[in-house]
Design an enzyme around this catalytic site. Structure first.
Site, mmCIF file in Angstrom:
data_model
loop_
_atom_site.group_PDB
_atom_site.id
_atom_site.type_symbol
_atom_site.label_atom_id
_atom_site.label_comp_id
_atom_site.label_asym_id
_atom_site.label_seq_id
_atom_site.Cartn_x
_atom_site.Cartn_y
_atom_site.Cartn_z
ATOM 1 N N VAL A 32 0.857 -1.181 0.000
ATOM 2 C CA VAL A 32 0.000 0.000 0.000
ATOM 3 C C VAL A 32 0.898 1.237 0.000
ATOM 4 O O VAL A 32 1.817 1.346 0.812
ATOM 5 C CB VAL A 32 -0.952 0.024 1.215
ATOM 6 C CG1 VAL A 32 -1.777 1.312 1.223
ATOM 7 C CG2 VAL A 32 -1.863 -1.197 1.210
ATOM 8 N N ARG A 63 -13.677 -11.762 5.538
ATOM 9 C CA ARG A 63 -12.695 -12.812 5.790
ATOM 10 C C ARG A 63 -11.485 -12.369 6.602
ATOM 11 O O ARG A 63 -10.615 -13.183 6.873
ATOM 12 C CB ARG A 63 -12.211 -13.473 4.494
ATOM 13 C CG ARG A 63 -13.290 -14.167 3.731
ATOM 14 C CD ARG A 63 -12.763 -14.821 2.496
ATOM 15 N NE ARG A 63 -12.005 -13.854 1.721
ATOM 16 C CZ ARG A 63 -11.770 -13.946 0.445
ATOM 17 N NH1 ARG A 63 -12.206 -14.964 -0.231
ATOM 18 N NH2 ARG A 63 -11.083 -13.024 -0.184
#
Length: 161
Positions: free
Chosen positions: A34, A153
């Protein structure tokens, strides 16, 4: 002073699609990196999530992963338009680095502040009412995702902002 973060794709200082200036690495995990970027047209910060494609994949398998990321980006955009509790998706695409690596990416809203994990650490000993107040937006966002048959998840305080 902390050491500079590793830039596995060598993107810092470059511009993606002629509009996203890559400023620095925010974090790296097993599947991606990121970056903090700047949308040059709006002069506003963005997060750029770059996927690491496994090198053993053939071109068709790589393209399938790129397609999956595009689908994820479209779904995230649709969900984020329904609630401010889900990060806004702005763009999705793929680039080729100077070293020749194919890199799919998502451009997301830049979030300033603290994760839920950091907030909880700062609020030790607070009331149940405050905990409910902190978690209610996340519960609402998850409910919207579940309406679309989407499971996150990886729900944990470090992934909630």
């Amino acid at each position: 002073m902390s050491a500079p973060k590793r830039d596995p794709f060598q993107l810092c200082g470059s511009t993606i699609d002629g509009k996203y200036r890559v400023v620095d690495v925010v974090g790296e995990g097993g599947f991606g990196v990121v970056y903090r970027g700047l949308h040059q047209g709006f002069d506003s910060p963005v997060a750029i999530k770059c996927l690491k494609l496994p090198p053993h994949l053939d071109p068709a398998e790589q393209e399938a992963l790129v397609g999956s990321l595009r689908d994820e980006g479209r779904l995230l955009r649709r969900l984020s338009q329904r609630t401010p509790g889900i990060v806004q998706a702005h763009d999705v695409g793929a680039l080729t680095t100077a070293a020749g690596a194919r890199v799919p990416y998502l451009v997301l809203e830049w979030l300033d502040g603290r994760t839920l994990a950091e907030e909880l650490a700062a609020r030790r000993g607070r009331s149940i009412a405050e905990a409910i107040q902190l978690l209610t937006p996340a519960a609402r966002a998850l409910a919207i995702a579940h309406e679309e048959n989407v499971a996150h998840r990886d729900i944990k305080p470090e992934n909630l902002f």
